[in-house]
Motif scaffolding. Structure first.
Motif, PDB file in Angstrom:
ATOM      1  N   LEU A 196       0.846  -1.196   0.000  1.00 26.89           N
ATOM      2  CA  LEU A 196       0.000   0.000   0.000  1.00 26.89           C
ATOM      3  C   LEU A 196       0.879   1.243   0.000  1.00 26.89           C
ATOM      4  CD1 LEU A 196      -2.795   1.281   0.151  1.00 26.89           C
ATOM      5  CD2 LEU A 196      -2.669   1.088   2.645  1.00 26.89           C
ATOM      6  N   GLU A 197       0.844   1.992  -1.103  1.00 25.79           N
ATOM      7  CA  GLU A 197       1.630   3.230  -1.205  1.00 25.79           C
ATOM      8  C   GLU A 197       0.735   4.418  -0.871  1.00 25.79           C
ATOM      9  OE1 GLU A 197       4.075   3.671  -4.638  1.00 25.79           O
ATOM     10  OE2 GLU A 197       5.089   1.754  -4.298  1.00 25.79           O
ATOM     11  N   ILE A 198       1.218   5.245   0.047  1.00 22.55           N
ATOM     12  CA  ILE A 198       0.419   6.346   0.584  1.00 22.55           C
ATOM     13  C   ILE A 198       1.126   7.671   0.322  1.00 22.55           C
ATOM     14  CG2 ILE A 198      -0.585   7.335   2.676  1.00 22.55           C
ATOM     15  CD1 ILE A 198      -0.581   4.390   3.742  1.00 22.55           C
ATOM     16  N   PRO A 199       0.591   8.478  -0.605  1.00 21.39           N
ATOM     17  CA  PRO A 199       1.209   9.784  -0.881  1.00 21.39           C
ATOM     18  C   PRO A 199       0.751  10.826   0.137  1.00 21.39           C
ATOM     19  CG  PRO A 199      -0.656   9.441  -2.346  1.00 21.39           C
ATOM     20  CD  PRO A 199      -0.551   8.196  -1.494  1.00 21.39           C
ATOM     21  N   LEU A 200       1.684  11.653   0.574  1.00 19.69           N
ATOM     22  CA  LEU A 200       1.341  12.779   1.430  1.00 19.69           C
ATOM     23  C   LEU A 200       1.447  14.062   0.623  1.00 19.69           C
ATOM     24  CD1 LEU A 200       3.023  12.021   4.885  1.00 19.69           C
ATOM     25  CD2 LEU A 200       0.786  11.333   4.014  1.00 19.69           C
ATOM     26  N   ALA A 201       0.451  14.914   0.774  1.00 17.31           N
ATOM     27  CA  ALA A 201       0.413  16.177   0.031  1.00 17.31           C
ATOM     28  C   ALA A 201       1.001  17.296   0.874  1.00 17.31           C
ATOM     29  CB  ALA A 201      -1.035  16.504  -0.340  1.00 17.31           C
ATOM     30  N   GLU A 202       1.498  18.322   0.200  1.00 16.09           N
ATOM     31  CA  GLU A 202       1.916  19.531   0.908  1.00 16.09           C
ATOM     32  C   GLU A 202       0.694  20.126   1.609  1.00 16.09           C
ATOM     33  OE1 GLU A 202       4.820  20.949   1.245  1.00 16.09           O
ATOM     34  OE2 GLU A 202       6.089  20.571  -0.507  1.00 16.09           O
ATOM     35  N   TYR A 203       0.905  20.706   2.766  1.00 15.25           N
ATOM     36  CA  TYR A 203      -0.187  21.377   3.480  1.00 15.25           C
ATOM     37  C   TYR A 203      -0.410  22.759   2.884  1.00 15.25           C
ATOM     38  CZ  TYR A 203      -0.151  17.824   7.130  1.00 15.25           C
ATOM     39  OH  TYR A 203      -0.248  16.644   7.812  1.00 15.25           O
ATOM     40  N   ASN A 204      -1.689  23.128   2.733  1.00 12.61           N
ATOM     41  CA  ASN A 204      -1.941  24.503   2.331  1.00 12.61           C
ATOM     42  C   ASN A 204      -1.826  25.396   3.573  1.00 12.61           C
ATOM     43  OD1 ASN A 204      -4.488  24.569   3.718  1.00 12.61           O
ATOM     44  ND2 ASN A 204      -5.463  23.600   1.941  1.00 12.61           N
TER      45      ASN A 204
END
Length: 199
Positions: free
Chosen positions: A136-144
């Motif tokens: 399971l690959e989990i991408p983390l996004a930049e925080y706004n």
């Protein structure tokens, strides 16, 4: 730091994928699938792995793969077999001999009693066989900035600080660009504020 995924600010896609994995494990009686969390430095990969450990109610064994020895990794894998989350940070920085060891230790055909979670800033630097050890690959996004401001306020409250109006925005803004921010940088700024208040 939050103790449940639901209390984590932002990262909706990551929370959804992790929750599905944990819920499936609970229903099936199996361990959650291994996870590869990836995203920029300072985005909260270690914190999220820690939350998973809390939700599962099992020990958290973190290793920085950039400076872990072969014997330390071997000991950690053995210790994790008693039931734990084994968290491998900076997986891309691990020497080849450690990556080779993980290929064997995390072989899907082998029985294991721990949850494997790895983190990386560069998933493309990992070999395909190694990535497959973490299904399971989990991408983390930049925080706004809005999310970063909420994180800054929460961090301040946890430290017993009351921020002046606009201060949380200023700290969040200083921790990133016009649209994005890094929680770790905002957290470091809060730590400096607290340090200054003590002296």
């Amino acid at each position: 730091a939050p103790d449940k995924l639901e209390n984590l600010i932002g990262q909706e896609t990551a929370k959804y994928l992790i929750r599905k994995n944990l819920d499936w494990a609970m229903r099936s009686g199996e361990l959650p699938a291994g996870m590869l969390i990836y995203g920029p430095s300072g985005i909260g990969k270690t914190m999220i792995a820690g939350i998973i450990s809390l939700e599962l109610g099992i020990p958290f064994i973190p290793l920085s793969m950039a400076d872990t020895s072969y014997s330390e990794l071997s000991d950690a894998v053995e210790m994790a077999q008693e039931g734990a989350v084994l968290f491998l940070d900076e997986l891309q920085a691990a020497p080849k001999k450690l990556k080779d060891m993980l290929l064997v230790a995390f072989d899907p055909s082998k029985f294991r009693e721990f949850v494997a979670i790895a983190a990386t800033t560069d998933p493309g630097a990992l070999s395909l066989p190694l990535r497959r050890r973490f299904p399971l690959e989990i991408p983390l996004a930049e925080y706004n900035l809005e999310e970063a401001e909420a994180l800054t306020r929460a961090r301040a409250e946890g430290m017993g600080l009351m921020l002046e109006p606009g201060a949380s925005f200023a700290i969040a803004r200083a921790a990133g660009s016009r649209r994005q921010a890094r929680p770790a940088i905002a957290g470091q700024a809060m730590d400096r504020v607290l340090h200054c208040q003590r002296f």
